[in-house]
Design a protein around this motif. Structure first.
Motif, PDB file in Angstrom:
ATOM      1  N   GLY A  31       0.801  -1.218   0.000  1.00 41.68           N
ATOM      2  CA  GLY A  31       0.000   0.000   0.000  1.00 41.68           C
ATOM      3  C   GLY A  31       0.834   1.269   0.000  1.00 41.68           C
ATOM      4  O   GLY A  31       0.416   2.310  -0.504  1.00 41.68           O
ATOM      5  N   ARG A  32       2.035   1.181   0.553  1.00 38.85           N
ATOM      6  CA  ARG A  32       2.903   2.354   0.638  1.00 38.85           C
ATOM      7  C   ARG A  32       3.773   2.555  -0.607  1.00 38.85           C
ATOM      8  O   ARG A  32       4.241   3.655  -0.855  1.00 38.85           O
ATOM      9  N   CYS A  33       4.042   1.472  -1.354  1.00 41.52           N
ATOM     10  CA  CYS A  33       4.968   1.621  -2.488  1.00 41.52           C
ATOM     11  C   CYS A  33       4.310   1.439  -3.853  1.00 41.52           C
ATOM     12  O   CYS A  33       4.973   1.616  -4.874  1.00 41.52           O
ATOM     13  N   GLY A  34       3.036   1.061  -3.882  1.00 45.57           N
ATOM     14  CA  GLY A  34       2.338   0.963  -5.156  1.00 45.57           C
ATOM     15  C   GLY A  34       2.563  -0.328  -5.923  1.00 45.57           C
ATOM     16  O   GLY A  34       2.196  -0.429  -7.092  1.00 45.57           O
ATOM     17  N   SER A  36       2.070  -4.700  -5.885  1.00 41.82           N
ATOM     18  CA  SER A  36       1.160  -5.669  -5.263  1.00 41.82           C
ATOM     19  C   SER A  36       1.907  -6.478  -4.201  1.00 41.82           C
ATOM     20  O   SER A  36       3.129  -6.641  -4.264  1.00 41.82           O
ATOM     21  N   GLN A  54      11.612  -0.541  -9.584  1.00 37.89           N
ATOM     22  CA  GLN A  54      10.888  -0.938  -8.376  1.00 37.89           C
ATOM     23  C   GLN A  54      11.633  -0.518  -7.118  1.00 37.89           C
ATOM     24  O   GLN A  54      11.048  -0.383  -6.057  1.00 37.89           O
ATOM     25  N   PRO A  57      10.429   3.224  -5.351  1.00 39.45           N
ATOM     26  CA  PRO A  57       9.247   3.282  -4.478  1.00 39.45           C
ATOM     27  C   PRO A  57       9.372   2.390  -3.239  1.00 39.45           C
ATOM     28  O   PRO A  57       8.868   2.737  -2.170  1.00 39.45           O
TER      29      PRO A  57
END
Length: 197
Positions: A31-34, A36, A54, A57
């Motif tokens: 939820g914090r890094c976008g 899954s 990756q 984020p």
């Protein structure tokens, strides 16, 4: 310590360790890094390769930096000494050893040069970079691209290329393959970064 250290194993362990130290589930980090939760799980367990875009984020969500995630340390190499090239306007800190078994070298670079090289460089291979701060001006053949903080780029180095700072100093994390390492980090050629290509 003389044994080879696998960079991806180190990164995976650091991501998992930082997540667990914060008491976060995979869903909480997702939820914090976008990304899954299933992607993060596969990254942590080694069932998925870590893509350079990756890292930014994930590092930001964990309250750390990309260079802290990828830094390899050993008993022999505690201090990372910068390689300065005033003529070409950049400083390089190697975050991996130059003799990495997989051939990839990760470096942090600070680029102050604002004018591209007279002739953009060409060599076999691919290069990848992520902008930590500042704005990059990437020349690829006839195209000029602007790569901003938090963005990444990857390109074939068979295309004539040059990388400079657009407005003020630029800091990047760059990944060189074997050919890029030879072109940019070979001290006999006087190269130490993408601005010289």
């Amino acid at each position: 310590m003389t044994q080879d250290i696998d960079l991806e194993t180190v990164i995976r362990a650091r991501i998992r360790g930082l997540r667990l130290a914060r008491g976060w589930s995979l869903d909480a980090l997702a939820g914090r890094c976008g990304l899954s939760a299933s992607t993060l799980s596969r990254i942590e367990t080694g069932h998925r390769r870590i893509a350079i875009d990756q890292l930014s984020p994930i590092a930001r969500a964990l309250g750390t930096s990309i260079d802290e995630l990828v830094e390899l340390t050993s008993d022999e190499d505690v201090v990372i000494h910068p390689r300065r090239n005033a003529a070409h306007g950049h400083t390089t800190w190697l975050l991996t050893r130059e003799d990495e078994p997989n051939g990839l070298v990760v470096a942090k670079m600070r680029i102050t040069a604002r004018r591209p090289a007279a002739r953009p460089g060409v060599h076999p291979g691919h290069e990848w970079f992520t902008v930590l701060s500042g704005t990059a001006r990437l020349q690829l053949g006839e195209r000029v691209l602007v790569v901003e903080e938090g963005q990444s780029a990857q390109f074939s180095t068979m295309v004539p290329h040059a990388l400079t700072a657009l407005d003020g100093p630029l800091e990047i994390i760059v990944v060189f393959d074997r050919e890029g390492r030879r072109a940019h980090l070979d001290p006999e050629k006087g190269h130490a970064g993408p601005t010289t290509t």
